[in-house]
Scaffold this motif. Structure first.
Motif, PDB file in Angstrom:
ATOM      1  N   VAL A 278       0.837  -1.202   0.000  1.00  0.00           N
ATOM      2  CA  VAL A 278       0.000   0.000   0.000  1.00  0.00           C
ATOM      3  C   VAL A 278       0.867   1.245   0.000  1.00  0.00           C
ATOM      4  N   TRP A 279       1.885   1.259   0.856  1.00  0.00           N
ATOM      5  CA  TRP A 279       2.799   2.409   0.903  1.00  0.00           C
ATOM      6  C   TRP A 279       3.474   2.629  -0.440  1.00  0.00           C
ATOM      7  N   ARG A 280       3.812   1.529  -1.110  1.00  0.00           N
ATOM      8  CA  ARG A 280       4.552   1.630  -2.371  1.00  0.00           C
ATOM      9  C   ARG A 280       3.664   2.054  -3.531  1.00  0.00           C
ATOM     10  N   ASN A 281       2.375   1.716  -3.507  1.00  0.00           N
ATOM     11  CA  ASN A 281       1.523   1.906  -4.682  1.00  0.00           C
ATOM     12  C   ASN A 281       0.480   3.008  -4.561  1.00  0.00           C
ATOM     13  N   LEU A 282       0.296   3.571  -3.375  1.00  0.00           N
ATOM     14  CA  LEU A 282      -0.731   4.609  -3.270  1.00  0.00           C
ATOM     15  C   LEU A 282      -0.380   5.845  -4.083  1.00  0.00           C
ATOM     16  N   GLY A 283       0.909   6.029  -4.415  1.00  0.00           N
ATOM     17  CA  GLY A 283       1.302   7.178  -5.234  1.00  0.00           C
ATOM     18  C   GLY A 283       0.679   7.139  -6.616  1.00  0.00           C
ATOM     19  N   THR A 284       0.513   5.947  -7.187  1.00  0.00           N
ATOM     20  CA  THR A 284      -0.129   5.833  -8.498  1.00  0.00           C
ATOM     21  C   THR A 284      -1.574   6.284  -8.437  1.00  0.00           C
ATOM     22  N   VAL A 285      -2.304   5.817  -7.416  1.00  0.00           N
ATOM     23  CA  VAL A 285      -3.704   6.225  -7.240  1.00  0.00           C
ATOM     24  C   VAL A 285      -3.780   7.720  -6.971  1.00  0.00           C
ATOM     25  N   MET A 286      -2.852   8.238  -6.199  1.00  0.00           N
ATOM     26  CA  MET A 286      -2.847   9.670  -5.894  1.00  0.00           C
ATOM     27  C   MET A 286      -2.717  10.513  -7.165  1.00  0.00           C
ATOM     28  N   VAL A 287      -1.787  10.151  -8.044  1.00  0.00           N
ATOM     29  CA  VAL A 287      -1.585  10.906  -9.279  1.00  0.00           C
ATOM     30  C   VAL A 287      -2.836  10.856 -10.151  1.00  0.00           C
TER      31      VAL A 287
ATOM     32  N   THR B 204      -8.936   1.209  -9.542  1.00  0.00           N
ATOM     33  CA  THR B 204      -9.274  -0.061  -8.895  1.00  0.00           C
ATOM     34  C   THR B 204      -8.906  -1.243  -9.773  1.00  0.00           C
ATOM     35  N   VAL B 205      -9.178  -1.137 -11.077  1.00  0.00           N
ATOM     36  CA  VAL B 205      -8.896  -2.242 -11.992  1.00  0.00           C
ATOM     37  C   VAL B 205      -7.395  -2.497 -12.084  1.00  0.00           C
ATOM     38  N   ILE B 206      -6.608  -1.456 -12.310  1.00  0.00           N
ATOM     39  CA  ILE B 206      -5.161  -1.679 -12.478  1.00  0.00           C
ATOM     40  C   ILE B 206      -4.506  -2.086 -11.157  1.00  0.00           C
ATOM     41  N   THR B 207      -5.018  -1.566 -10.032  1.00  0.00           N
ATOM     42  CA  THR B 207      -4.468  -1.974  -8.738  1.00  0.00           C
ATOM     43  C   THR B 207      -4.809  -3.428  -8.447  1.00  0.00           C
ATOM     44  N   SER B 208      -6.038  -3.833  -8.763  1.00  0.00           N
ATOM     45  CA  SER B 208      -6.437  -5.229  -8.547  1.00  0.00           C
ATOM     46  C   SER B 208      -5.601  -6.176  -9.395  1.00  0.00           C
ATOM     47  N   ILE B 209      -5.378  -5.815 -10.649  1.00  0.00           N
ATOM     48  CA  ILE B 209      -4.562  -6.671 -11.519  1.00  0.00           C
ATOM     49  C   ILE B 209      -3.140  -6.788 -10.967  1.00  0.00           C
ATOM     50  N   GLY B 210      -2.586  -5.667 -10.522  1.00  0.00           N
ATOM     51  CA  GLY B 210      -1.234  -5.707  -9.963  1.00  0.00           C
ATOM     52  C   GLY B 210      -1.151  -6.548  -8.697  1.00  0.00           C
ATOM     53  N   TYR B 211      -2.142  -6.439  -7.828  1.00  0.00           N
ATOM     54  CA  TYR B 211      -2.118  -7.183  -6.573  1.00  0.00           C
ATOM     55  C   TYR B 211      -2.417  -8.663  -6.788  1.00  0.00           C
ATOM     56  N   LEU B 212      -3.226  -9.001  -7.781  1.00  0.00           N
ATOM     57  CA  LEU B 212      -3.446 -10.413  -8.099  1.00  0.00           C
ATOM     58  C   LEU B 212      -2.163 -11.067  -8.612  1.00  0.00           C
TER      59      LEU B 212
END
Length: 323
Positions: free
Chosen positions: A197-206, A250-258
């Motif tokens: 979460v710490w590493r990837n929240l920057g993508t959602v933020m942008v 949500t879609v790209i984050t879900s794909i990355g986390y899967l």
């Protein structure tokens, strides 16, 4: 003197037959064919590279999933024995794979909402609440996204170390005892989720900052004139207008986390007791540690079907709200 008209000069014959002239259907068709041929010629380098390095491995992996392809078949691939659906049947009888599937689902169900919520909160604060040094904070939040996982793992191992780590030192100062985060079956997966979460929240933020800046100022001003508070503005204005952005995030984050692999591979190797083993890591171990490549290929396509199903479900659930 009378002038008499002589015989009219004969006009040049004009060919009006179909297909004559540049504007005729035949001419347009030839021009279109040349245009298409030019496009295909320019696309040829990409098509060759895509076929060699993407399409061929995808098709080969699909065929391998129906065979017992192993280390002995690397030099003699045609000698692999066809086993039909045995690999897929065995997967759902494999306790290790089922454990990895559960861990992956746990990672996604907890990690994706946390990443989206914290990324949206950071975007709102940076877009509305911070006026000075806004670029500095944006870079700070986005820096982990472009930082190599090895560097991230070193930092987090230091932070989570049960004896000399930052959290352990702070706990000792307060008279507490910090748990062994990466060595505990209870804390290992939450620790990896926190790091992801710490590493990837920057993508959602942008993404959310771009969406927030696209919302007309007049809409917000009208809501405030009607007496809407901060919570009502967030719930009734910001989130509905950000639905397309949030759906994409949500879609790209879900794909990355899967497909999560680096975090458990670098930090825990799937331990302790397979509590952080994910499908991608299990696939890697079966394919490259034990050389059960046909079995690992079947895992890959099961994961592919799961990703496709979840993506389609997300798009269908939010389709009417994004028009």
């Amino acid at each position: 003197m009378s002038l008499t008209k002589g015989p009219a000069a004969p006009h040049a014959a004009v060919d009006k037959s179909p297909g004559a002239g540049p504007g005729a259907p035949g001419g347009r068709r030839r021009s279109l064919n040349r245009h298409n041929l030019t496009g295909w010629l320019f696309s040829t380098p990409f098509l060759v590279l895509f076929g060699l390095f993407m399409l061929f491995p995808i098709v080969a992996t699909l065929l391998m999933s129906f065979t017992d392809f192993g280390a002995r078949n690397v030099t003699r691939p045609l000698e692999a024995e066809f086993v039909g659906l045995d690999n897929y049947t065995q997967l759902f009888q494999d306790d290790t794979f089922l454990k990895a599937l559960f861990n992956t689902a746990y990672f996604v169900v907890v990690g994706v909402p946390a990443t989206i919520v914290l990324g949206l909160l950071a975007a709102i604060l940076l877009n509305n609440g911070i006026d000075r040094a806004r670029t500095f904070f944006r870079i700070g939040f986005y820096a982990p996204v472009v930082t190599t996982i090895v560097a991230v793992a070193i930092v987090w191992r230091f932070v989570l170390d049960p004896t000399d780590g930052l959290i352990a030192s702070l706990a000792t100062e307060m008279g507490w005892t910090a748990p062994d985060f990466l060595g505990s079956e209870t804390w290992a997966m939450p620790s990896l989720i926190a790091m992801a979460v710490w590493r990837n929240l920057g993508t959602v933020m942008v993404l959310c900052i771009a969406g927030l800046q696209a919302i007309p100022v007049e809409v917000r001003e009208a809501a405030r004139l009607d007496g809407a508070g901060a919570w009502q503005e967030l719930r009734r204005i910001t989130v509905p207008l950000l639905r397309p952005t949030l759906l994409y995030a949500t879609v790209i984050t879900s794909i990355g986390y899967l497909n999560v692999f680096e975090e458990p591979f670098v930090m825990t190797q799937g331990g302790p007791s397979n509590s952080t083993l994910t499908v991608s890591l299990d696939m890697y171990k079966e394919g490259f540690n034990f050389f059960h490549m046909g079995y690992a290929s079947a895992m890959a396509y099961v994961l592919f079907v799961v990703i496709m199903a979840i993506t389609v479900l997300q798009l269908r659930l939010l389709k009417d709200n994004t028009r």
